[in-house]
Structure formats: C-alpha cells, structure tokens
Write an enzyme that holds these catalytic residues in place. Sequence first.
Site, PDB file in Angstrom:
ATOM      1  N   HIS A 123      18.690 -47.928 -24.865  1.00 41.01           N
ATOM      2  CA  HIS A 123      18.963 -47.165 -23.634  1.00 41.01           C
ATOM      3  C   HIS A 123      17.690 -46.993 -22.794  1.00 41.01           C
ATOM      4  O   HIS A 123      17.565 -46.031 -22.025  1.00 41.01           O
ATOM      5  CB  HIS A 123      19.547 -45.781 -23.951  1.00 41.01           C
ATOM      6  CG  HIS A 123      20.729 -45.830 -24.868  1.00 41.01           C
ATOM      7  ND1 HIS A 123      22.006 -46.103 -24.447  1.00 41.01           N
ATOM      8  CD2 HIS A 123      20.807 -45.658 -26.217  1.00 41.01           C
ATOM      9  CE1 HIS A 123      22.828 -46.083 -25.473  1.00 41.01           C
ATOM     10  NE2 HIS A 123      22.133 -45.820 -26.564  1.00 41.01           N
ATOM     11  N   SER A 163       1.308 -59.846  -2.568  1.00 41.06           N
ATOM     12  CA  SER A 163       2.098 -59.242  -1.505  1.00 41.06           C
ATOM     13  C   SER A 163       1.536 -59.676  -0.157  1.00 41.06           C
ATOM     14  O   SER A 163       0.331 -59.848   0.003  1.00 41.06           O
ATOM     15  CB  SER A 163       2.056 -57.717  -1.620  1.00 41.06           C
ATOM     16  OG  SER A 163       2.528 -57.107  -0.446  1.00 41.06           O
ATOM     17  N   LYS A 185      -1.293 -55.946  -5.063  1.00 40.92           N
ATOM     18  CA  LYS A 185      -0.086 -56.275  -5.822  1.00 40.92           C
ATOM     19  C   LYS A 185      -0.217 -57.600  -6.569  1.00 40.92           C
ATOM     20  O   LYS A 185      -0.798 -58.560  -6.092  1.00 40.92           O
ATOM     21  CB  LYS A 185       1.123 -56.350  -4.891  1.00 40.92           C
ATOM     22  CG  LYS A 185       1.519 -55.038  -4.248  1.00 40.92           C
ATOM     23  CD  LYS A 185       2.106 -54.072  -5.261  1.00 40.92           C
ATOM     24  CE  LYS A 185       3.407 -54.558  -5.857  1.00 40.92           C
ATOM     25  NZ  LYS A 185       4.480 -54.707  -4.831  1.00 40.92           N
ATOM     26  N   GLU A 232      11.308 -62.601 -11.830  1.00 43.07           N
ATOM     27  CA  GLU A 232      12.378 -62.107 -10.965  1.00 43.07           C
ATOM     28  C   GLU A 232      13.318 -63.238 -10.550  1.00 43.07           C
ATOM     29  O   GLU A 232      14.526 -63.036 -10.412  1.00 43.07           O
ATOM     30  CB  GLU A 232      11.774 -61.423  -9.739  1.00 43.07           C
ATOM     31  CG  GLU A 232      11.088 -60.107 -10.089  1.00 43.07           C
ATOM     32  CD  GLU A 232      10.321 -59.500  -8.932  1.00 43.07           C
ATOM     33  OE1 GLU A 232       9.890 -58.343  -9.063  1.00 43.07           O
ATOM     34  OE2 GLU A 232      10.152 -60.177  -7.891  1.00 43.07           O
TER      35      GLU A 232
END
Length: 481
Positions: free
Chosen positions: A200, A321, A327, A334
């Site tokens: 969880h 980024s 970043k 992804e």
Amino acid sequence: AVFRSTAISRCRFVNLPRLITSSRQVRKFSSSDGAHVSSISSVGFRLSRSGRFTGETDPLMEKFNASIGYDKRMWQQDITGSIAYAAALGRAGLLKPEEVKSLQDGLRKVLKEWQDGTFELKAGDEDIHTANERRLTEIIGPVGGKLHTGRSRNDQVVTDVRLWLRDEIKELQKHYKALIACVTDRAEKEIDFLMPGYTHLQRAQPIRWSHWLMCYAWQWRRDAERLADVYKRVNMLPLGVGALSGHPFGIDRAALAADLGFDGVIQNSLDAVGDRDFILEFLQSGSLSMVHMSRFAEDLILYSSSEFGFVSLADAYSTGSSLMPQKKNPDALELLRGKSGRTIGQMVGLLVTVKGTPSTYNKDLQEDKEPLFDAADTLRACVQIAHGVAATLQPRPDRMLAALDLPMLTTDLSDYLVRRGVPFREAHHVAGAAVKMAEQRGCSLDKLSGADLRTLHPLFGDDAAKAGPGGMWDFEAAVER
C-alpha cells in the site's frame, strides 16, 4: 453427407489424420496445361483489378485500400515464402524445373534490391505482395505470372505475418534473456543491501535490494515463457489453402511447411486464412509484459525521487527541464510506464476489429498489421531501455538503510510468540500492544525490556528485547529470519 460426417468425426479426435480442407477431388495439372496457369502480360498491371473491373478506382480509395506503407517491412518474409512456394509448384508438376529456377533466381534479385535499398515502389503497388510480384515480372517476364498459381493473397499475407512474427519473437527472447541476466547479476553482487519493502506504499518489512530486483526478473521470465508458448501457435503454416477452400492443384503442404521451417500445417483452410488468434495472443502477451515494465518503472520513479533517494539513474536515461536547471527527470522510466497504455490499446483495438468479422478472410483483417508492428516495436524498445536502466542505475544503500525503522519488525515480535505456541491472532494483538506501549512512553521499540514485554505476555524472554546484532531489533537478522 460423407464429407460432413467425416469432418465432424475428425474434429472430435485430434489425433486422427488431418481434416479435409476441400470437399472435392482435383486432378494435378502439369506445367503444359497453360490454360490453367495465369500469367501477367504487362508490367505495372494492377494485380487486384484484373478482368473483372473496367472503371478506374477513386484515388482516395486506392490510398484507403493500400497497405504498402506499412506491410513493406515484410519484404524479406514475402520473398522467402514465394521462393518456397515456387519449389512447391515445381514438386506438384505445375512448373518445369527451368521455370522454378527462373522464378527463384528472379526473387533473389528482388531480395537483393530490397537489401541494397534500390527497390522502387510504383503506382499500383498496393501491398508488398503485388510490389514484389510486379518487380519479379519486370525482371523475368511473363513466367513471373505463374508464381501465384493456386495461391491467394489471403493465405500469402498471413504466411508473411507468421514468418515475420516468429522472427520477432526470437529477437525479443534474446533481449529478455539479456535483461534477466543483467538483473540477476546485480542481485548477486548487491545482495547485502537492505531496504524497506512496501505494501500500500507504506513501509512494511525489511527486504534485500536483491529481492526487489529478482521480483521483476521472475516476471520477465514468465513474459519470455509466454512468448515461447505463443511461438508454438505462430509457427504453423497457412500457405497452400488458396483463398479459403483449399488448393486446387494439391501441392504438398507438409513439404512446404518443412521448407519454411514451420512445425506443421493449419488443417482447416477456412481457419487458415481467417485466424488472427496468434496476433492477438502476441498482443495479449505483450500487453502483460508492458504492465510489468510499467510497474518496474513506477517503482524506480519513486525510488529515484528525492523523497526516497534509494537509486540514482544514469544521465543516459534521464533528461533535464526546459525551465528548471536543477531537475533530473526519469523520462526513460516514464515512457516505459506510458507506453504500456499504448500497447494495451493496440490489443483492445484489434480484438474489437476481429470480433465483428465473419469466418475466413475479410478486408478488416488488413488492420492487424499496424497494431502488431507498433506493439512489437514498442515492446522490443522497452525491453532494451529497461536493460539499459537496470545496468546503469546506482543503488544508494545508505539511503535504503536509513529508511528502515523498528516498527517494521513488529511482525517478528508476534512471530516470536507463535514459535512458542501462541495462536497467531493472539500474538498479533500482543505485538500491537507493544507498539502502543512504546508510543505511550515516547521511546522506540528496542528500548522496551524483557520485563516490559512480559507484562504483555508471559512467554516473552529477555532475548525478545535484544537490540544488538542477531537480536530481535536487528534488520539483517530480521531479513534472514
């Protein structure tokens, strides 16, 4: 009636000889029966619009109907199948030996043009089959028109797809083998790293980093096993059944299957031209594989974030980024996660296409190749990207260890009582009471003494409160337990 009862009885008993694919007996024609062997008399002839049609096709319809834009990638498989089919026609006495040689030599010249990048597509080449046959006829003349004797594009195209897909599955198996080997090697070398295990998305129990790695190695092994199982149904020959009712000249399909490396022939001619189960199975297997890729990616996206910091991804599989210079985005992961939806969509789309078609071949089935090619390309790329990510990421065992906390060992406390004969439900309740006692005192669990624990249950010994190496509150010992 005899044919009907025979076909039904054989369908019930799969070990009996193969099903009859045509209800009529036909004589074999020799190559001298010219009236029965078609030919192409002119270069550029539209193979699918022969004498039946006189009007011109709407240019929009030509574009709408054409598949050459994507099925040309099967040029090698189409020529391979045609070379073998020419030999089959020769064995059946439909072609003279010199005609077989002329066809096969011509096909090899067409193959060489594709290999060299010199093959030129022309108007009227609506698919890879017509393109190759058109070019063959340009090279060797009218004898090129004999190649299609007894063959339909219905059995030709599905043969090409099967040849292409079995090659693709073999390549995918190699990439899976490399990925699994990479992960298992890392698991062996980095077996001492401990980290939190999660349920969880909450810290649950301590595990080894290697255990997490091997979780995905096992999933990828099952993916490879499923591909191997799909391969068995891919590698069956449909060629030699004509458009739907069987081959009019009785070619030796078993010999043709052997020439092309198939394990056997598809027994029912209607099924042979209309079956796309093997593509759907591949898409289903690929979709499940991409679900595993997505979960692998999701874990690493979390683990590489600043909030976790368990791993650092290589620059080769990260991007920056356009606005924020600090970043380092896990774009490779992804995209692995995102492309799973694409592959699942291809599977669902083709399922919906096929479910509405009647038996045998229908033009709807032309829509099978784009989802197949796209899913196969996506899956192959994703397996290789996952391999690159897994090979180059750097685990941070210090951050993993720092994320472990003593409440994760509460289950071990209940197990201690279970080993002494206490029912699990009772032991579970007692362990929870120990957590509450520590919270009320404002201390950690390892600060509770044996005497403290015995106030909760008399079977607790002093060893239940041991905090040093090998004790109750030692993470390494807990993982080994």
